[in-house]
Scaffold this active site. Sequence first.
Site, PDB file in Angstrom:
ATOM      1  NE  ARG A  54     -30.476 -17.592 -15.821  1.00  0.00           N
ATOM      2  CZ  ARG A  54     -31.559 -17.315 -16.513  1.00  0.00           C
ATOM      3  NH1 ARG A  54     -31.459 -16.916 -17.738  1.00  0.00           N
ATOM      4  NH2 ARG A  54     -32.736 -17.422 -15.951  1.00  0.00           N
ATOM      5  CB  THR A  55     -25.106 -20.373 -12.486  1.00  0.00           C
ATOM      6  OG1 THR A  55     -25.497 -19.025 -12.727  1.00  0.00           O
ATOM      7  CG2 THR A  55     -23.660 -20.406 -12.076  1.00  0.00           C
ATOM      8  CE  LYS A  82     -31.100 -38.108   6.088  1.00  0.00           C
ATOM      9  NZ  LYS A  82     -30.322 -39.288   5.653  1.00  0.00           N
ATOM     10  NE  ARG A 104     -25.562 -19.454  -7.797  1.00  0.00           N
ATOM     11  CZ  ARG A 104     -26.278 -18.852  -8.754  1.00  0.00           C
ATOM     12  NH1 ARG A 104     -27.579 -18.962  -8.762  1.00  0.00           N
ATOM     13  NH2 ARG A 104     -25.683 -18.143  -9.684  1.00  0.00           N
ATOM     14  CG  HIS A 132     -22.321 -14.812 -10.299  1.00  0.00           C
ATOM     15  ND1 HIS A 132     -21.668 -15.949 -10.734  1.00  0.00           N
ATOM     16  CD2 HIS A 132     -23.624 -14.962 -10.670  1.00  0.00           C
ATOM     17  CE1 HIS A 132     -22.541 -16.723 -11.343  1.00  0.00           C
ATOM     18  NE2 HIS A 132     -23.730 -16.160 -11.321  1.00  0.00           N
TER      19      HIS A 132
HETATM   20  C1  NCD Z   1     -27.641 -14.127 -11.043  1.00  0.00           C
HETATM   21  C2  NCD Z   1     -27.332 -14.693  -9.691  1.00  0.00           C
HETATM   22  O1  NCD Z   1     -27.812 -15.763  -9.303  1.00  0.00           O
HETATM   23  O2  NCD Z   1     -26.562 -14.061  -9.034  1.00  0.00           O
HETATM   24  N1  NCD Z   1     -28.096 -15.038 -11.980  1.00  0.00           N
HETATM   25  C3  NCD Z   1     -27.189 -15.768 -12.650  1.00  0.00           C
HETATM   26  O3  NCD Z   1     -26.342 -16.402 -12.071  1.00  0.00           O
HETATM   27  N2  NCD Z   1     -27.244 -15.718 -13.984  1.00  0.00           N
HETATM   28  C4  NCD Z   1     -28.476 -12.927 -11.000  1.00  0.00           C
HETATM   29  C5  NCD Z   1     -29.717 -12.949 -10.188  1.00  0.00           C
HETATM   30  O4  NCD Z   1     -30.135 -13.956  -9.643  1.00  0.00           O
HETATM   31  O5  NCD Z   1     -30.290 -11.872 -10.116  1.00  0.00           O
END
Ligand code: NCD
Length: 332
Positions: A54-55, A82, A104, A132
């Site tokens: 989703r992100t 690599k 991320r 986040h």
């Molecule tokens: C979260 C994450 O990746 O930190 N998910 C998200 O971004 N919606 C929560 C999780 O993975 O538990």
Amino acid sequence: MKHLLSIDDLGRDGIEDVCDLAESFLEVTQREIPKVPALRGKTVASVFYEDSTRTRLSFETAAKRLSADTMTFSVSTSSVKKGESLRDTVQTIEAMGVDAMVVRHPSAGAPHRVASWVDAAVVNAGDGRHEHPTQALLDVFTIRRHRGPDLDGARVAIVGDVRRSRVARSDALALAALGAEVTLVGPPTMLPESLAGWAATAASDLDEVLEGLDVIYLLRIQHERRDAAYFPSLREYTTRYGLTVERAARLAPETLVMHPGPMNRGVEIAPEVAEGPCSVITEQVANGVAIRMAVLYSILGSGTLMSGAGGSGIGGPGTGGSEGLETGAPDV
Ligand code: NCD
């Protein structure tokens, strides 16, 4: 705002400004042609060193709805395999002409390092157990849409694996900045070792805090970050901390049930509760696109709105997409 690395970069006013802007963008996402030319000519790269559904899709959708070009980097199909370093990788991506990087990474602080190496704007899309921030923004945006903009005194419980959760950290910071009362709930092995810097209280009995909650926020068990046995079994966890149908029945009818996803159905939340009338989990996802449009626009958009000839804007309500927007007066 050059980067968004932590909720602390925003403060109360900044959080409220992003939420107000997201209201306009939510209206854009509901149009027949949900697209405006506000970031035409800009390029947004998503640089993901961890799996995400989703992100990543949410940021890419947000960038596309603002007419930015998008680039996707996934570690699994890249030269990281690599042995290329993070620094070389992001500088290579930047050399292709990128205005913003959405990063991320499994290591806390990685987006901050990236921001020191590149000229592009950097948005933290989750760094290890640390933060986040856009998840927190979409969460407070979702709560505000139900309760109204004033979250002063709202009672929020964040339940589960708080210690390993970047969502919990950013959400607690954002909610506290807006005046909400946050209680972190979980077994002692899942609560922070110290509450210093959390602006929250802690409890280990979920049943004691259920009454009077405005929001119950369930966290995913972080199986991949599990470094020790911190509860006897999943069944035991669900018995004490899961939002079961029985527990949900004790919540006030207007209590919002939230989860960042991905959910472990039947562990931290019963499937019936996730789909029940109090659940706003799919709204969180939809609101995420509007929030990320607001964040990308706040970072990259200055000067492009209202810029006259060849300029761009998000257009007024009902303008119906990008056609004819260039000279239209934007409503933000
Ligand atoms: C979260 C994450 O990746 O930190 N998910 C998200 O971004 N919606 C929560 C999780 O993975 O538990």
